[in-house]
Design a protein around this motif. Sequence first.
Motif, mmCIF file in Angstrom:
data_model
loop_
_atom_site.group_PDB
_atom_site.id
_atom_site.type_symbol
_atom_site.label_atom_id
_atom_site.label_comp_id
_atom_site.label_asym_id
_atom_site.label_seq_id
_atom_site.Cartn_x
_atom_site.Cartn_y
_atom_site.Cartn_z
ATOM 1 N N UNK A 137 -17.624 20.903 -31.020
ATOM 2 C CA UNK A 137 -18.434 19.810 -31.555
ATOM 3 C C UNK A 137 -19.886 20.060 -31.159
ATOM 4 N N UNK A 138 -20.692 20.389 -32.156
ATOM 5 C CA UNK A 138 -22.119 20.620 -31.918
ATOM 6 C C UNK A 138 -22.842 19.283 -31.963
ATOM 7 N N UNK A 139 -23.543 18.954 -30.884
ATOM 8 C CA UNK A 139 -24.175 17.649 -30.732
ATOM 9 C C UNK A 139 -25.660 17.810 -30.449
ATOM 10 N N UNK A 140 -26.428 16.800 -30.867
ATOM 11 C CA UNK A 140 -27.857 16.775 -30.562
ATOM 12 C C UNK A 140 -28.147 15.508 -29.795
ATOM 13 N N UNK A 141 -28.905 15.670 -28.721
ATOM 14 C CA UNK A 141 -29.209 14.535 -27.874
ATOM 15 C C UNK A 141 -30.684 14.314 -27.715
ATOM 16 N N UNK A 142 -31.037 13.674 -26.624
ATOM 17 C CA UNK A 142 -32.410 13.296 -26.337
ATOM 18 C C UNK A 142 -33.352 14.487 -26.458
ATOM 19 N N UNK A 143 -34.449 14.284 -27.198
ATOM 20 C CA UNK A 143 -35.441 15.339 -27.361
ATOM 21 C C UNK A 143 -34.980 16.489 -28.222
ATOM 22 N N UNK A 144 -33.912 16.280 -28.977
ATOM 23 C CA UNK A 144 -33.387 17.341 -29.821
ATOM 24 C C UNK A 144 -32.607 18.403 -29.078
ATOM 25 N N UNK A 145 -32.258 18.139 -27.820
ATOM 26 C CA UNK A 145 -31.521 19.128 -27.014
ATOM 27 C C UNK A 145 -30.106 19.276 -27.556
ATOM 28 N N UNK A 146 -29.645 20.505 -27.708
ATOM 29 C CA UNK A 146 -28.315 20.810 -28.251
ATOM 30 C C UNK A 146 -27.294 20.900 -27.115
ATOM 31 N N UNK A 147 -26.160 20.276 -27.292
ATOM 32 C CA UNK A 147 -25.026 20.414 -26.375
ATOM 33 C C UNK A 147 -23.761 20.555 -27.213
ATOM 34 N N UNK A 148 -22.940 21.534 -26.892
ATOM 35 C CA UNK A 148 -21.650 21.690 -27.548
ATOM 36 C C UNK A 148 -20.550 21.210 -26.613
ATOM 37 N N UNK A 149 -19.645 20.419 -27.152
ATOM 38 C CA UNK A 149 -18.414 20.067 -26.460
ATOM 39 C C UNK A 149 -17.308 20.927 -27.058
ATOM 40 N N UNK A 150 -16.649 21.729 -26.215
ATOM 41 C CA UNK A 150 -15.582 22.600 -26.670
ATOM 42 C C UNK A 150 -14.272 22.044 -26.119
ATOM 43 N N UNK A 151 -13.326 21.734 -27.018
ATOM 44 C CA UNK A 151 -12.047 21.131 -26.637
ATOM 45 C C UNK A 151 -10.931 22.082 -27.030
ATOM 46 N N UNK A 152 -10.004 22.312 -26.118
ATOM 47 C CA UNK A 152 -8.810 23.092 -26.428
ATOM 48 C C UNK A 152 -7.570 22.238 -26.162
ATOM 49 N N UNK A 153 -6.621 22.336 -27.109
ATOM 50 C CA UNK A 153 -5.342 21.639 -26.961
ATOM 51 C C UNK A 153 -4.234 22.682 -27.005
ATOM 52 N N UNK A 154 -3.395 22.680 -25.986
ATOM 53 C CA UNK A 154 -2.257 23.592 -25.885
ATOM 54 C C UNK A 154 -0.985 22.772 -25.791
ATOM 55 N N UNK A 155 0.140 23.451 -25.774
ATOM 56 C CA UNK A 155 1.414 22.725 -25.693
ATOM 57 C C UNK A 155 1.587 22.041 -24.344
ATOM 58 N N UNK A 156 0.857 22.508 -23.319
ATOM 59 C CA UNK A 156 1.039 21.950 -21.977
ATOM 60 C C UNK A 156 -0.213 21.272 -21.433
ATOM 61 N N UNK A 157 -1.190 20.978 -22.304
ATOM 62 C CA UNK A 157 -2.338 20.264 -21.786
ATOM 63 C C UNK A 157 -3.557 20.346 -22.667
ATOM 64 N N UNK A 158 -4.632 19.752 -22.163
ATOM 65 C CA UNK A 158 -5.906 19.660 -22.868
ATOM 66 C C UNK A 158 -7.003 20.060 -21.891
ATOM 67 N N UNK A 159 -7.995 20.787 -22.400
ATOM 68 C CA UNK A 159 -9.129 21.188 -21.569
ATOM 69 C C UNK A 159 -10.398 21.074 -22.396
ATOM 70 N N UNK A 160 -11.501 20.862 -21.716
ATOM 71 C CA UNK A 160 -12.790 20.799 -22.415
ATOM 72 C C UNK A 160 -13.881 21.293 -21.476
ATOM 73 N N UNK A 161 -14.959 21.748 -22.081
ATOM 74 C CA UNK A 161 -16.128 22.137 -21.312
ATOM 75 C C UNK A 161 -17.377 21.904 -22.146
ATOM 76 N N UNK A 285 6.141 16.416 -18.939
ATOM 77 C CA UNK A 285 7.096 16.065 -17.898
ATOM 78 C C UNK A 285 6.958 17.054 -16.744
ATOM 79 N N UNK A 286 7.768 16.878 -15.706
ATOM 80 C CA UNK A 286 7.605 17.740 -14.530
ATOM 81 C C UNK A 286 7.922 19.198 -14.834
ATOM 82 N N UNK A 287 8.787 19.455 -15.799
ATOM 83 C CA UNK A 287 9.049 20.833 -16.203
ATOM 84 C C UNK A 287 7.797 21.443 -16.806
ATOM 85 N N UNK A 288 7.128 20.694 -17.700
ATOM 86 C CA UNK A 288 5.907 21.211 -18.313
ATOM 87 C C UNK A 288 4.820 21.456 -17.278
ATOM 88 N N UNK A 289 4.700 20.569 -16.303
ATOM 89 C CA UNK A 289 3.668 20.719 -15.281
ATOM 90 C C UNK A 289 3.939 21.935 -14.401
#
Length: 933
Positions: A137-161, A285-289
Amino acid sequence: MPLFGPLGRRPAGTMLTAFTVLITAWLSPAAATPASDSPTPADTTSDVWRVAPPETKKDQLTADVALDDSTGALSLTVRRGADPVLPDSPLGLRTRDADLTRGLELLDRADRRVVERYEMTTGKQRRVRSPMTESRFALRGEGGVRMDLVVRVARDGVAFRYELPDSAGTVVTGEATGYRLPAGAPAWLLPHTSWYEEVRARTTAGGAPAGDYGYPALFELAAGSANEYVLLTESGMDSTYPGSKLAHTAAGDNGGGAYDVALAEAEVVSPGDLATPWRTAIVGDLAAVTESTLVSDLAPDAEFADTSWIRPGTVSWSWLVEHDSPRDFERQKDYVDYAAAHGWEYTLVDEGWSREWVPELVRYARARGVDILLWFRWWEVDTPEEMDGVFGELNDWGVKGVKVDFMNNGGGEPEGVGRHAWYEDVLAATAEHRLLVNFHGATLPKGLQRTWPHLMTYEAVRGHEYYSFDQPLTPTYNTMLPFTRNVVGSADVTPGTFSMTNRTHTDAHELALPVVYESGLQHPADSPETYARLPEAERVLDQLPTVWDETRYLGGRPGDDAVLARRAGERWFVGGIHAGAAGETEVDLGRLGADDDERLLVELVTDEADGADGADGADGADGLVRESRTVAGDAELTVPVAGNGGFVALVCPAERGRTTCDAPVRTTPATALAVTPATATAEPGDEIEVTGRFAAADGESATLRDVRLGARPRAGWTASGDDAARPVLRPGQALSGSWTVRVPESAEPGYADVPVVAEYRAPGAGRAEPPVHVEQAVRVLVAPPVPRGEAHVGDLHLLTATNGWGPVEVDTSVGEDGAGDGAPLTIGGTTYDKGLGAHAPSRVTVYLGGACSAFTAQVGVDDEVGDQGSVSFRVLGDGTELAATGTLRGADGAQPVTADVAGVDVLTLEVADGGDGISYDHADWADAKVSCA
């Protein structure tokens, strides 16, 4: 050929992809409205975009990214089907120039499918394939500064940076990242310290005391018809960004369960593009973790491809039950002998080892098929120059790995970018020198074991060393680790310690721990004598691999029970641990994947019936029993479990005629290598004639193959003469050779070893296995000039100088553990200008060359330790005792020591402790001098 050039770190945002398949489908930029598969937003003032996993199935995980129309604030919700699991997590960054937590505008969305394929040298699963969906997700914020939010979804969880692309540089001052959990959700949390060794406790998300908590943090959440578990951590760390922790403001069970990501440093200075670590939530569930590989899935791929030299294994280790034993060469040989007899790959020599005898111990061990690992403080390898010098010397000795300790202190922020830069540098340097790594006093695993395949294990856990601090690990605590700390990477808990009398769990519980806890280097931490009294435990440990093809959760709940199965080849090892009263555990073998009509052989090791009340075997008596069963592939075993007990099961196909799942324990044949001369004294430019003879030891029946014998002098030294070689060396046969070794003109004064090496393939060894290395060395003294007149010992060339703490100091006391930090030499109120400051045990040698007649000194405990400390002094000439004192204490004054050194070539000054440990044993050789011709 070097694996790397000069030590350095990857530029921010780069990633090697040797084992990563990226299947990319960039979508249309028209993504400013909700995606077609997005749910109807609960808050109609927000736009919501859904990220779904690539493998569509019922009740799959999804991540919804929401942008509030009124505030421009971002949030993320993780769902299982339609049910929120991790709702309304706030997102965003703050920089010195822009607030990127509010007023954000979506510019673009692009999706791709990512399939991570890679192989691990350690961990719960050797070969990994992990498909994920990634949305940027390409985003524009204060002063036109660009920030990308990168999201990943897997079978055992979700991560973002977050990524700040096309940046001329920025300063991050914090994150808005946080997690909003139900206040009453059960939680298993670790109070944060930089070394991750506090006691993890069960609480609730809202009821936990206010404060900082370390990763990984486990929460149990109600979601639909079944409970979900969420394990929060971070992955993909590098030296461009500091580590973080979870900051919690307590609100009680009826209040909020808010946990915010707090960075270890107040500011993050980036000269260009910036990518943060992945904020990671393992969900299921605990197996997935417990079976999840998400932390390594998110990490950069391996920095090098040739992992043939990397060998995980079982390690004999003496420090825990015998703290002073790493100083004792003969005792370390006992641990080597035990490892050799039981097919263990390594012996670790911990704090106290000496440069004087480690090379000899390495030679002793390698001839028996055992390699040596050595312990270091991190500041001893703090710079590229120190790394190259120290690790190069270890290569010369034949050491195969390092345990590096105390990164949690020693200056600087232990989770800061500077310390993470050191982690990268030391990993690059050890890879260059082909040394395995074990990090202690360290940060948590965050994916580096994938990026650097020679990183075998971390501590970052309260392990068995705490028994020696009279802080025993409880069975409840033990059952938490498989669901928390060990999920994210190898954990060097050092289990297998049966002789600790303050243990409150049974022998079978203790025996199961090396199965339940994964570590690339597994350190059974008891003595050879203890294991000899526990034959069933010994038998299991001899069979136990440290490399696993896969891991399966079979049952349990954190704080109560844990039953895990790990497979190596055709054999499964099942470990079960229990906290609480005696009972029974049901083990579903169907989860191991055998066909219903397949028959399995199960060898079960449990506590004896009279061990039900605790650790009856803690005194070393055998409290274990073994039974065998043949069962169907889908059988459910009912296993009796003692109070605070456990069990181990070996499971293999029940083939015709098979009576055990055990594999033969391979040991190395006994051999003999004789080298002449044993010692020599030479000057630069001299030549030394060296001979060697190699054969199987008397009475040995093994046939050796691909045998080669040759001189292997160190860099700068040369040997003329060919290697001797034979394709087969049978019992009674010998292989001999001779070589002329030349001392280089540039040789510095001191001792140098000239190794003669025999290498061969042992019976049963595969072509991919390293050959057995047998080495003896000619000990050559490159003589410095002989002293003249009256000479102070500290002014002479010190051939060797070893100390129990810190370096030997010249003309000052030993002080602390750094070089040059001593004070004037002072004994009984008298100060001396010249002499040596030592710390027991200490040994200093100087060359006299037969030119001197007398040695004199004033000796005693330095006044800097007051009336503490107790030491004794010895003077030796060419190995023969010439003078000695009794035990001297801090309250004693100086005592004169004299010795006749006529005809002595090498003078040795030794300090021993007074029999009560080495604390405060600061010993001075004041006004130490020799009278010479």
